[in-house]
Design a protein around this motif. Structure first.
Motif, PDB file in Angstrom:
ATOM      1  N   HIS B 195       0.826  -1.187   0.000  1.00 44.50           N
ATOM      2  CA  HIS B 195       0.000   0.000   0.000  1.00 44.50           C
ATOM      3  C   HIS B 195       0.871   1.253   0.000  1.00 44.50           C
ATOM      4  O   HIS B 195       0.398   2.340   0.189  1.00 44.50           O
ATOM      5  N   TYR B 196       2.185   1.035  -0.206  1.00 42.74           N
ATOM      6  CA  TYR B 196       3.054   2.193  -0.408  1.00 42.74           C
ATOM      7  C   TYR B 196       3.001   2.579  -1.882  1.00 42.74           C
ATOM      8  O   TYR B 196       3.491   1.845  -2.745  1.00 42.74           O
ATOM      9  N   ASP B 300      -1.626   7.862  -6.493  1.00 38.78           N
ATOM     10  CA  ASP B 300      -2.753   8.274  -5.655  1.00 38.78           C
ATOM     11  C   ASP B 300      -3.754   9.070  -6.484  1.00 38.78           C
ATOM     12  O   ASP B 300      -4.962   8.908  -6.338  1.00 38.78           O
ATOM     13  N   SER B 310      -9.160   9.089  -2.017  1.00 36.58           N
ATOM     14  CA  SER B 310      -7.708   9.118  -2.011  1.00 36.58           C
ATOM     15  C   SER B 310      -7.188   7.931  -1.209  1.00 36.58           C
ATOM     16  O   SER B 310      -7.668   7.641  -0.121  1.00 36.58           O
ATOM     17  N   ARG B 312      -4.356   7.716   0.187  1.00 33.12           N
ATOM     18  CA  ARG B 312      -3.685   8.216   1.389  1.00 33.12           C
ATOM     19  C   ARG B 312      -4.673   8.422   2.525  1.00 33.12           C
ATOM     20  O   ARG B 312      -4.410   8.063   3.666  1.00 33.12           O
ATOM     21  N   ASP B 313      -5.848   9.002   2.184  1.00 31.60           N
ATOM     22  CA  ASP B 313      -6.852   9.228   3.227  1.00 31.60           C
ATOM     23  C   ASP B 313      -7.347   7.906   3.784  1.00 31.60           C
ATOM     24  O   ASP B 313      -7.541   7.745   4.980  1.00 31.60           O
ATOM     25  N   GLN B 315      -5.755   5.226   4.083  1.00 27.67           N
ATOM     26  CA  GLN B 315      -4.783   4.627   4.989  1.00 27.67           C
ATOM     27  C   GLN B 315      -4.727   5.367   6.304  1.00 27.67           C
ATOM     28  O   GLN B 315      -4.520   4.774   7.345  1.00 27.67           O
ATOM     29  N   ALA B 316      -4.911   6.682   6.223  1.00 33.37           N
ATOM     30  CA  ALA B 316      -4.872   7.465   7.451  1.00 33.37           C
ATOM     31  C   ALA B 316      -6.078   7.114   8.315  1.00 33.37           C
ATOM     32  O   ALA B 316      -6.005   7.116   9.537  1.00 33.37           O
TER      33      ALA B 316
END
Lengths: 249, 317
Positions: B195-196, B300, B310, B312-313, B315-316
Motif C-alpha cells: 500500500h506504499y 494516488d 484518495s 492516502r486518506d 490509509q490514514a
C-alpha cells in the motif's frame, strides 16, 4: 508422509537438543511439587492404602506433568499460528497431517523423558515403583499425553485469531481437572458431590490407574478404566486434530 | 504463470456474506513484476492467499505455475515461494535451522538443505545471523530472513505480501535492493502487494489496482498515470484579461484547459517539455506569466480519478 513427519519432528526437537536444560526448567512445577509438597505429604499417614506416601504421590505428579506439558504444546502452536511460521509451512508441500503428527511425536518423547526423570529423582526420596508396572504406567501416561497434546493443538487452531479462547479454556479446564482428580490429595476425603464429579473426570481414573500400575497391581479395575480413558482421549484428540489440520488452518 | 477466471472469495461475517474478492480475471506472464495496489481491505491479501493455496476460492478458477489451485494444490505449493505479511521464522528456532527445515519441506536431503541454507543466507547477507533466533534480529534483518525462506527451493514465482510494511525507510530501500537484485539474477516472476504508492510506482513494471475485491485498473504506472490523469501545467498571470489570452494560447497545446481567475491550468504530456514552449508563445502574445508550475500525477491521483477516494486518506483513516 513418513519423511514429512521426520522433518517436522526434527524441527521441533532441535531446540531441545540445543538447550537440554530447558527440559528441566519446563518441569519446574512438577519438580517443585515433588520435592516440597511431596516431602510434606510423606509424613502424612493414611494416604492410599497406608503404604509410604511416595507410592501414592509420585504417580499423581506424573499425571500432573502430563496435563501441563501438552497444554504448553498447544501454546507453542498458537504462537506459530499467530506469527507467520505456521502459514509459511502451510504453503510448502509438507503433508498437513504430518505437521500434527510430527509435533505430537515430539511431545511424546519429551513427556517420556520427563516422566523417567521424575521417577529417577523420586527413588532416592523413597519411591519404590514396581518395574513392569512402571513401564505399563508410562505407556498409559504417554498415550494420555499424546491425546491431550492433539486436543490442545486443536484448541490452538480454533482459537485464532485472538488466541483468547485458548487461554480461557485451558485455565478453566486444567485446574478443575487437576483438583478434581485426586492427584495431590485424596478425593475420598471430600464431600459426596465432589466424589461424584471426580468419578466423571477421566483424569481421576487415569490417576487411579497410574497408582495401581506403579504398585504392580495389574488386576485392579481402575487400570482398565484409566487405560480406556487415556486411549479414548488419544483417539478423539488425534482424529479431531488431524481433521482440523487437513481442513485448513 | 498465473491465470485466473472469475476468482471469488466470500467471507461470512455476522450472518452476512461479504465478498472479499469479487470475480478477478488476471493474467500474468513469466518474468513479470506485478504490484497489487489498493487500500486495506481491498482484497489483495485474500487474492494472494487463494493463489498460494492457503484459502480455497468460493468460485472461479486459477492456474498458478501450471497447476490448478483447486485440483492440484500440492503442485502449486511445490512450485511457488511465499513471503507472508508476518514473519516466517519461528521464534524458538535458529535462523539456519529454519532454513534447513524449509529445504527439507520441499523434499531436499539433509546435506542439500544445509548447503542451500548457507547459500541463501549469503545471498541475503545474513551469514552472521545464522545461529541467532529471529527475536534478536532487527525488523529489516527479519524480513530478509523471510525472503530467504521463500527462496530456498528456487521458485520460478515468488509472492510477497507487503514485503516492506513496518520498516524504516532505510530498511525498506535495502529490502527492495535485495528483491530487485535477486529477480535480475534468478529471473523470477514476482507478485507483491503493497500500500506504499511510491513503491508500486518506482519498482513495479505493472500495477494492478484493486478496490472492493475487483481489478479497477491494470497497466504500467506510466500508462495509468498518463491515461487516467496526465500531467498538468499551471500558470498564473497578473490580470484576468491576461488569463483569457493565456487560455487562448493554451488551447493550441491542450484539449483540456481550465481558468479560475488569474490561474490557467492545462493538461499536457509531457508537461516538462511543453512548459518552456508555452511560456515563449505566451511571451510572443504579449503576456508574461507571474508563476508557472508543473504537476505530474502520482498513483494516488490515479486511484482518486478511478474511485473518487484518495488512497492516502483511506490509509490514514
Amino acid at each position: 508422509m513418513f519423511r514429512d513427519v521426520r522433518t517436522v519432528f526434527s524441527r521441533e526437537f532441535a531446540p531441545v537438543l540445543r538447550e537440554p536444560l530447558s527440559l528441566i526448567f519446563a518441569m519446574g512445577q512438577p519438580l517443585l511439587f515433588l520435592f516440597l509438597f511431596g516431602s510434606i505429604l510423606s509424613g502424612t499417614p493414611g494416604l492410599g492404602d497406608g503404604g509410604p506416601a511416595w507410592q501414592w504421590f509420585v504417580p499423581g505428579i506424573l499425571v500432573m506433568m502430563c496435563l501441563s506439558g501438552p497444554m504448553m504444546a498447544g501454546y507453542s502452536l498458537l504462537v506459530e499460528l499467530l506469527g507467520g511460521s505456521m502459514e509459511r509451512m502451510l504453503v510448502t508441500p509438507l503433508n498437513r497431517t504430518a505437521m500434527l503428527v510430527g509435533r505430537t511425536l515430539k511431545e511424546f518423547v519429551i513427556l517420556l523423558a520427563q516422566a523417567v526423570l521424575i521417577i529417577v529423582l523420586a527413588v532416592p526420596l523413597g519411591f519404590r515403583p514396581h518395574l513392569a508396572g512402571a513401564l505399563a504406567g508410562l505407556v498409559v501416561l504417554v498415550v494420555f499425553g499424546t491425546g491431550l497434546g492433539a486436543l490442545s493443538f486443536l484448541l490452538a487452531i480454533r482459537s485464532q485469531p485472538s488466541g483468547q479462547l485458548f487461554w480461557t479454556l485451558t485455565q478453566m479446564v486444567l485446574y478443575p481437572l487437576m483438583l478434581l482428580s485426586g492427584m495431590m490429595l485424596p478425593v475420598e476425603y471430600g464431600p459426596a458431590w465432589l466424589r461424584v464429579i471426580a468419578a466423571f473426570n477421566p483424569v481421576s481414573h487415569i490417576v487411579d490407574a497410574e497408582r495401581a500400575l506403579f504398585a504392580g497391581r495389574f488386576g485392579e479395575i481402575s487400570v482398565l478404566y484409566g487405560g480406556v480413558a487415556a486411549l479414548a482421549i488419544a483417539v478423539v484428540g488425534l482424529w479431531l486434530g488431524t481433521r482440523a489440520m487437513r481442513r485448513g488452518v | 504463470m498465473i491465470d485466473t477466471r472469475g476468482l471469488t472469495r466470500h467471507f461470512r461475517m455476522g450472518g452476512q456474506t461479504v465478498p472479499a474478492v469479487a470475480g478477478i480475471d488476471l493474467h500474468i506472464e513469466p518474468g513479470e513484476l506485478v504490484a497489487l495496489l489498493g487500500p486495506n481491505g481491498a482484497g489483495k491479501t485474500t487474492l494472494l492467499r487463494m493463489l498460494t493455496t492457503l484459502l480455497p476460492p468460493t468460485s472461479g478458477s486459477a492456474t498458478v505455475a501450471g497447476c490448478d489451485i483447486r485440483t492440484d494444490p500440492s503442485g502449486v505449493r511445490a512450485r511457488i515461494g511465499y513471503v507472508g505479511q508476518r514473519n516466517s521464522a519461528g521464534e524458538n528456532f535458529r535462523v539456519r535451522d529454519e532454513l534447513v527445515t524449509q529445504g527439507r519441506a520441499y523434499g531436499m536431503g539433509v546435506a542439500a538443505a544445509r548447503e542451500r541454507a548457507d547459500e541463501v543466507l549469503g545471498q541475503l547477507e545474513l551469514d552472521q545471523f545464522a545461529l541467532r533466533k529471529p527475536g534478536t534480529l532487527s525488523g529489516g534483518q527479519r524480513r530478509r530472513v523471510d525472503i530467504a525462506m521463500g527462496l530456498v527451493h528456487r521458485p520460478a514465482l515468488l509472492f510477497l505480501d507487503e514485503p516492506s510494511t513496518g520498516l524504516d525507510p532505510q530498511s525498506r530501500a535495502n529490502i527492495w535492493e535485495h528483491i530487485l537484485r535477486l529477480r535480475r539474477e534468478l529471473g523470477m516472476t514476482l507478485v507483491l502487494t503493497t500500500h506504499y504508492l511510491e513503491e508500486a510506482d518506482r519498482m513495479a513494471e505493472r500495477v494492478v489496482v484493486v478496490d472492493h475485491g475487483r481489478v479497477i485498473a491494470d497497466g504500467t504506472a506510466e500508462r495509468l498515470k498518463s491515461e487516467l490523469t496526465g500531467d498538468h501545467i499551471t500558470v498564473t498571470t497578473s490580470t484576468e484579461a491576461d488569463a483569457a489570452v493565456a487560455r487562448g494560447v493554451a488551447e493550441r497545446f491542450s484539449g483540456e484547459v481550465e481558468v479560475d481567475g488569474t490561474t490557467v491550468r492545462l493538461r499536457v504530456s509531457p508537461a516538462t517539455r511543453v512548459l518552456p514552449e508555452y511560456l515563449r508563445t505566451l511571451e510572443a502574445a504579449g503576456v508574461s506569466a507571474v508563476s508557472a508550475d508543473v504537476s505530474q500525477p502520482t498513483l494516488d491521483d490515479v486511484f482518486l480519478a478511478l474511485t473518487g477516494r484518495s488512497l492516502r486518506d483511506e490509509q490514514a483513516a
